[in-house]
Motif scaffolding. Structure first.
Motif, short mmCIF file in Angstrom:
data_model
loop_
_atom_site.label_atom_id
_atom_site.label_comp_id
_atom_site.label_asym_id
_atom_site.label_seq_id
_atom_site.Cartn_x
_atom_site.Cartn_y
_atom_site.Cartn_z
N LEU A 43 18.31 -13.53 -18.21
CA LEU A 43 17.93 -14.89 -18.59
C LEU A 43 17.61 -15.72 -17.35
CD1 LEU A 43 17.57 -17.14 -20.63
CD2 LEU A 43 20.06 -17.50 -20.60
N LEU A 44 18.44 -15.62 -16.30
CA LEU A 44 18.15 -16.36 -15.08
C LEU A 44 16.83 -15.93 -14.47
CD1 LEU A 44 21.27 -16.98 -12.82
CD2 LEU A 44 20.15 -18.51 -14.41
N ASN A 45 16.56 -14.62 -14.45
CA ASN A 45 15.30 -14.13 -13.89
C ASN A 45 14.10 -14.63 -14.67
OD1 ASN A 45 16.46 -12.72 -11.75
ND2 ASN A 45 16.67 -10.83 -12.92
N LEU A 46 14.24 -14.75 -15.98
CA LEU A 46 13.16 -15.30 -16.79
C LEU A 46 12.94 -16.78 -16.47
CD1 LEU A 46 13.96 -13.68 -20.26
CD2 LEU A 46 12.01 -13.14 -18.79
N ILE A 47 14.02 -17.53 -16.38
CA ILE A 47 13.91 -18.96 -16.09
C ILE A 47 13.31 -19.17 -14.70
CG2 ILE A 47 15.22 -21.09 -15.75
CD1 ILE A 47 17.22 -20.06 -17.83
N ALA A 48 13.61 -18.26 -13.77
CA ALA A 48 13.09 -18.38 -12.40
C ALA A 48 11.65 -17.89 -12.29
CB ALA A 48 13.97 -17.59 -11.44
N GLY A 49 11.10 -17.31 -13.33
CA GLY A 49 9.76 -16.77 -13.25
C GLY A 49 9.69 -15.47 -12.48
N ALA A 72 0.52 -19.09 -9.19
CA ALA A 72 1.06 -20.36 -9.69
C ALA A 72 2.58 -20.30 -9.79
CB ALA A 72 0.44 -20.70 -11.04
N LEU A 73 3.12 -19.16 -10.21
CA LEU A 73 4.57 -19.01 -10.28
C LEU A 73 5.21 -19.07 -8.89
CD1 LEU A 73 5.09 -16.21 -12.96
CD2 LEU A 73 5.93 -18.57 -13.08
N THR A 74 4.54 -18.48 -7.92
CA THR A 74 5.04 -18.54 -6.53
C THR A 74 5.11 -19.97 -6.05
OG1 THR A 74 4.20 -16.32 -6.02
CG2 THR A 74 4.61 -17.80 -4.16
N ARG A 75 4.08 -20.76 -6.33
CA ARG A 75 4.08 -22.17 -5.92
C ARG A 75 5.18 -22.95 -6.64
NH1 ARG A 75 -1.55 -21.29 -6.28
NH2 ARG A 75 -1.63 -22.22 -8.36
N LEU A 76 5.39 -22.65 -7.92
CA LEU A 76 6.45 -23.34 -8.67
C LEU A 76 7.82 -23.01 -8.08
CD1 LEU A 76 6.79 -23.98 -12.40
CD2 LEU A 76 8.60 -22.69 -11.31
#
Length: 217
Positions: A43-49, A72-76
């Motif tokens: 769940l944490l890995n999903l929330i972290a992208g 985009a995920l890297t920038r977030l």
């Protein structure tokens, strides 16, 4: 600020998470507890992208990032997330201070503007005198504290911590839990702590339990 609806993840056709819903406001700090293997780290890995859901939405500051591309995920993650990994992920070729300053470097901050907050966080976790040391010279508990300082140094909007006290003695565990809670609340950020420790969970505003049927308050 963080809205999760219907989040699901399967591995080899087996559901690990299904129908996860969670809504958190600025300044809110929650702990998630549950049995081993129930999917807390997933769940944490999903929330972290860091992992992709099979269904559902993840909305942070109005942006649904579940379907963003990797750039985009890297920038977030660079701009808005701080993650305390269970395995530390401290970089061996950087000094302790450089490891903590790394999130600021990635945002284009360098020199004293990066070193000063990095040193401040190291002082806060009791490692101010180890700033020039190399990771190989640290104990597991010290590397855990470096990872916690690194996760907080850029004042992220979302702080995720996976068993952050697992390698710490009681005194240092209490110290970093207090630091996490204080920084999250003062910054108006959101904090999610995953832990097996009920004592650690008690430092959060509320405790949620994850089981095979979902996430429960």
């Amino acid at each position: 600020m963080l809205e999760i609806h219907g989040l699901s993840r399967h591995f080899n056709g087996r559901p690990v998470l299904a129908g996860i819903n969670l809504s958190l406001s600025p300044g809110e700090y929650v702990a998630i507890v549950g049995e081993s293997g129930v999917g807390k780290s997933t769940l944490l890995n999903l929330i972290a992208g860091l992992d992709r859901p099979d269904g559902g939405t993840l909305v942070l500051d109005g942006c649904d990032y579940a379907g963003l591309d990797e750039d985009a995920l890297t920038r977030l993650r660079r701009d808005k997330l701080g993650f305390v990994f269970q395995a530390f992920h401290v970089l061996p070729h950087l000094t302790v201070r450089q490891n903590v300053a790394l999130p600021l470097w990635l945002q284009g901050v360098d020199g004293d503007a990066a070193d000063a907050p990095a040193q401040q966080l190291l002082d806060a976790v009791g490692l101010g005198d180890r700033a020039g040391s190399w990771p190989r010279e640290l104990s597991g508990g010290e590397m855990q504290r470096v990872a916690i300082a690194r996760a907080l140094v850029h004042r992220p909007r979302l702080v995720l911590a996976d068993e952050p006290t697992g390698n710490l003695d009681p005194a240092n565990g209490a110290r970093v839990l207090d630091l996490l809670a204080t920084r999250i609340r003062e910054a108006g950020a959101i904090g999610i702590l995953v832990t097996h420790s009920l004592e650690a969970a008690a430092t959060a505003d509320r405790v949620l339990r994850l089981d095979a049927t979902g996430l429960h308050g």
